[in-house]
Motif scaffolding. Structure first.
Motif, short mmCIF file in Angstrom:
data_model
loop_
_atom_site.label_atom_id
_atom_site.label_comp_id
_atom_site.label_asym_id
_atom_site.label_seq_id
_atom_site.Cartn_x
_atom_site.Cartn_y
_atom_site.Cartn_z
N UNK A 170 0.45 -1.37 -0.17
CA UNK A 170 0.17 0.36 0.10
C UNK A 170 0.36 1.24 -0.51
N UNK A 171 0.36 2.70 -0.89
CA UNK A 171 0.99 3.64 -0.35
C UNK A 171 0.51 4.91 0.73
N UNK A 172 0.79 5.76 0.69
CA UNK A 172 0.01 7.14 1.40
C UNK A 172 1.38 7.70 1.99
N UNK A 173 0.87 9.29 2.06
CA UNK A 173 1.53 10.21 2.23
C UNK A 173 1.11 10.92 3.66
N UNK A 174 1.34 11.27 4.26
CA UNK A 174 1.21 12.32 5.55
C UNK A 174 2.23 13.37 5.90
N UNK A 175 1.42 14.80 6.58
CA UNK A 175 2.48 15.72 7.20
C UNK A 175 2.30 14.89 8.73
N UNK A 176 3.96 15.58 9.77
CA UNK A 176 3.95 16.03 11.17
C UNK A 176 4.22 17.68 10.83
N UNK A 177 4.10 17.65 11.77
CA UNK A 177 4.72 19.29 12.63
C UNK A 177 5.46 18.86 13.46
N UNK A 178 6.70 19.90 13.48
CA UNK A 178 7.18 20.20 15.29
C UNK A 178 6.79 21.02 15.95
N UNK A 179 6.50 20.37 16.91
CA UNK A 179 5.52 20.93 17.75
C UNK A 179 6.44 21.93 18.02
N UNK A 180 7.97 21.30 18.52
CA UNK A 180 8.93 22.15 19.40
C UNK A 180 9.34 23.77 18.81
N UNK A 181 8.95 23.43 17.65
CA UNK A 181 8.81 25.52 17.15
C UNK A 181 7.89 26.18 16.14
N UNK A 182 6.27 24.81 15.75
CA UNK A 182 6.04 25.49 15.47
C UNK A 182 4.12 25.76 16.91
N UNK A 183 4.43 26.99 16.10
CA UNK A 183 3.59 28.07 17.17
C UNK A 183 1.80 27.99 16.89
N UNK A 184 1.57 27.26 16.97
CA UNK A 184 0.12 27.28 16.64
C UNK A 184 -0.62 25.60 17.20
N UNK A 185 -2.13 26.17 18.11
CA UNK A 185 -2.63 24.95 18.28
C UNK A 185 -3.05 24.03 18.15
N UNK A 186 -3.21 23.85 16.18
CA UNK A 186 -3.90 23.01 15.42
C UNK A 186 -2.65 22.72 14.68
N UNK A 187 -2.64 21.16 15.59
CA UNK A 187 -1.74 19.88 14.79
C UNK A 187 -1.76 18.86 13.31
N UNK A 188 -1.56 18.08 13.33
CA UNK A 188 -1.84 17.48 12.03
C UNK A 188 -2.57 16.68 12.71
N UNK A 189 -3.67 15.73 12.36
CA UNK A 189 -3.76 14.55 13.29
C UNK A 189 -2.92 13.18 13.47
N UNK A 190 -1.28 13.20 11.87
CA UNK A 190 -0.47 12.74 12.65
C UNK A 190 0.36 12.73 13.25
N UNK A 191 0.40 14.02 13.73
CA UNK A 191 0.70 14.06 15.28
C UNK A 191 0.05 13.45 16.54
N UNK A 192 -0.43 13.12 16.33
CA UNK A 192 -1.65 12.24 17.80
C UNK A 192 -1.91 10.66 16.90
N UNK A 193 -1.65 10.33 16.01
CA UNK A 193 -2.08 9.00 15.42
C UNK A 193 -0.36 8.40 15.41
N UNK A 194 0.81 9.28 15.51
CA UNK A 194 1.91 8.74 15.05
C UNK A 194 2.80 9.11 16.15
N UNK A 195 2.45 9.50 17.58
CA UNK A 195 3.67 10.65 18.14
C UNK A 195 5.09 10.35 18.23
#
Length: 114
Positions: A1-26
């Motif tokens: 299978x194939x796929x793609x998703x984005x994760x965000x570096x919450x140490x430097x990204x100043x936002x409360x809105x993180x991608x779902x992938x951050x929660x699914x794959x901490x």
């Protein structure tokens, strides 16, 4: 299978809105940005001092850490230009992990293996 998703570096990204992938794959998210930090550290060129001795470059001269990372599995893309979504992206880092064949990238007409 194939796929793609984005994760965000919450140490430097100043936002409360993180991608779902951050929660699914901490653990993966943490490992991705720790790996990047180590690659930056290891690939920063040494600086020569006035006495001719080489010194490790200062953090201020190194590539800045990424705020976002695209994670791809068995993904194939048509040729495109990464725009950085208007965030001033000018440097990309690409790392291939695992056992695979292929994985080439074309940059300004030249093919590179990953």
């Amino acid at each position: 299978s194939a796929g793609s998703f984005t994760v965000v570096n919450d140490q430097i990204w100043d936002s409360d809105a993180l991608p779902l992938a951050n929660a699914l794959f901490p653990e993966l998210t943490k490992a991705v940005f720790e790996l990047e930090k180590e690659i930056i550290r290891l690939t920063s060129p040494p600086l020569s001092g006035a006495d001719g001795m080489e010194r490790q470059s200062s953090p201020s001269l190194r590539r800045s850490p990424s705020t976002h990372c695209a994670v791809n599995r068995n993904a194939q893309f048509t040729p495109h230009v990464d725009s950085g979504r208007g965030q001033g992206q000018s440097v990309s880092m690409i790392a291939g992990l695992g056992n695979y064949t292929g994985g080439e990238i074309l940059v300004e007409g030249k093919t590179y293996g990953i």
